[in-house]
Write a protein that holds these residues in place. Structure first.
Motif, mmCIF file in Angstrom:
data_model
loop_
_atom_site.group_PDB
_atom_site.id
_atom_site.type_symbol
_atom_site.label_atom_id
_atom_site.label_comp_id
_atom_site.label_asym_id
_atom_site.label_seq_id
_atom_site.Cartn_x
_atom_site.Cartn_y
_atom_site.Cartn_z
ATOM 1 N N SER A 32 0.848 -1.424 0.014
ATOM 2 C CA SER A 32 -0.038 -0.017 0.027
ATOM 3 C C SER A 32 1.022 1.294 0.122
ATOM 4 O O SER A 32 2.119 1.221 0.384
ATOM 5 C CB SER A 32 -0.864 -0.110 1.214
ATOM 6 O OG SER A 32 0.114 0.364 2.388
ATOM 7 N N ALA A 34 0.882 3.543 2.238
ATOM 8 C CA ALA A 34 1.391 3.867 3.263
ATOM 9 C C ALA A 34 2.323 2.943 4.024
ATOM 10 O O ALA A 34 3.335 3.343 4.639
ATOM 11 C CB ALA A 34 0.006 3.669 4.431
ATOM 12 N N ILE A 37 5.605 4.169 2.205
ATOM 13 C CA ILE A 37 6.285 5.291 3.001
ATOM 14 C C ILE A 37 6.950 4.715 4.439
ATOM 15 O O ILE A 37 7.939 5.092 4.760
ATOM 16 C CB ILE A 37 5.057 6.370 3.517
ATOM 17 C CG1 ILE A 37 4.712 7.091 2.365
ATOM 18 C CG2 ILE A 37 5.654 7.269 4.599
ATOM 19 C CD1 ILE A 37 3.437 7.827 2.571
ATOM 20 N N ALA A 38 6.408 3.726 4.994
ATOM 21 C CA ALA A 38 6.691 3.237 6.167
ATOM 22 C C ALA A 38 8.053 2.486 5.868
ATOM 23 O O ALA A 38 9.001 2.564 6.587
ATOM 24 C CB ALA A 38 5.777 2.474 6.867
ATOM 25 N N ASP A 126 3.219 -6.044 5.334
ATOM 26 C CA ASP A 126 2.794 -4.580 5.631
ATOM 27 C C ASP A 126 4.084 -4.085 6.485
ATOM 28 O O ASP A 126 4.687 -4.980 6.902
ATOM 29 C CB ASP A 126 1.530 -4.524 6.588
ATOM 30 C CG ASP A 126 1.221 -3.079 6.838
ATOM 31 O OD1 ASP A 126 1.230 -2.192 5.724
ATOM 32 O OD2 ASP A 126 0.791 -2.772 8.015
ATOM 33 N N ASP A 128 4.380 -1.123 9.509
ATOM 34 C CA ASP A 128 3.776 0.299 10.198
ATOM 35 C C ASP A 128 4.579 0.682 11.427
ATOM 36 O O ASP A 128 5.289 -0.179 11.883
ATOM 37 C CB ASP A 128 2.438 -0.511 10.977
ATOM 38 C CG ASP A 128 1.358 0.576 11.416
ATOM 39 O OD1 ASP A 128 0.752 1.134 10.916
ATOM 40 O OD2 ASP A 128 1.611 0.693 12.704
ATOM 41 N N HIS A 130 4.598 3.002 14.787
ATOM 42 C CA HIS A 130 3.720 3.555 15.630
ATOM 43 C C HIS A 130 4.460 3.619 17.000
ATOM 44 O O HIS A 130 5.335 3.087 17.400
ATOM 45 C CB HIS A 130 2.327 2.673 15.851
ATOM 46 C CG HIS A 130 2.990 1.165 16.176
ATOM 47 N ND1 HIS A 130 3.094 0.179 15.256
ATOM 48 C CD2 HIS A 130 3.119 0.626 17.347
ATOM 49 C CE1 HIS A 130 3.460 -0.577 15.830
ATOM 50 N NE2 HIS A 130 3.486 -0.632 16.807
ATOM 51 N N GLN A 182 -5.615 -3.489 8.575
ATOM 52 C CA GLN A 182 -5.124 -3.261 7.321
ATOM 53 C C GLN A 182 -4.160 -4.749 7.074
ATOM 54 O O GLN A 182 -3.888 -4.821 5.896
ATOM 55 C CB GLN A 182 -4.036 -2.100 7.426
ATOM 56 C CG GLN A 182 -2.868 -2.316 8.202
ATOM 57 C CD GLN A 182 -2.522 -1.156 8.356
ATOM 58 O OE1 GLN A 182 -3.067 -0.076 8.805
ATOM 59 N NE2 GLN A 182 -0.834 -0.824 8.662
#
Length: 200
Positions: A32, A34, A37-38, A126, A128, A130, A182
């Protein structure tokens, strides 16, 4: 001019894991925008050297997690986290003995689920980033994978969770951790694409 990253010490307990993470994310096609970018932010973090794999790195550190699917791919296993009281995928910090990110994710999934014989696809689904409470406040650069449980798997609650539960992907429990939903689509796509296998 960008400074060169520090030279990796072959004796550093995270050296092999750092090399694996760097190579894995460099060659990974994000699932994705996002995640793309991560990935770039995580590669920038990895320029600090193997220390970026350790929870002692206050600026942030790479972690590994996975979405566990049942043998039919019709349910996902989530844990009710004991510290922040939300349902979340299994995973956590890398350890000095981990040689690959996929191996770290599989180790965490096995420890937290109590299920032997889990299989993992070593291609991430993925990435992510955080905030977390580690070291008084830090960031987790979490690389996520798809894991398949064997038929008839029976979960065992670990010390880190209050509960474990299997849920249909379209009926996930609340309260749900940000970023968990996600993972469902790319995990199911991975299962359809190829059989999951042991970590390298």
């Amino acid at each position: 001019m960008t400074p060169a990253p520090p030279a990796a010490d072959a004796d550093d307990p995270y050296a092999a894991l750092h090399a694996d993470a760097t190579a894995l994310l460099t060659g990974w096609a994000p699932t994705s925008p996002a995640a793309g970018i991560a990935r770039e932010r995580t590669l920038a973090l990895l320029a600090a050297g193997p220390v970026a794999m350790s929870r002692a790195h206050r600026a942030g550190h790479v972690t590994a997690s996975s979405l566990v699917l049942d043998a039919t791919g019709s349910r996902v296993l989530l844990c009710l986290h004991g510290k922040f009281h939300r349902w979340v995928q299994l995973g956590g910090h890398c350890e000095p003995g981990d040689r690959t990110l996929a191996g770290a994710a599989l180790r965490e999934a096995t420890e937290e689920s109590g299920i032997p014989g889990l299989r993992i696809d070593p291609v991430p689904i993925d990435v992510d980033i955080h905030p977390v409470a580690c070291q008084g406040g830090s960031l987790h650069y979490d690389v996520r994978f798809a894991v398949l449980a064997p038929a008839g798997a029976v979960e065992q609650v670990s010390d880190e969770s209050t509960a474990l539960g299997w849920f249909p992907p379209e009926r996930l429990p609340e309260p749900l951790a940000d970023g968990t939903v996600q993972l469902v689509a790319p995990a199911l796509a991975t299962l359809r694409r190829s059989p999951l296998r042991p970590a390298p």
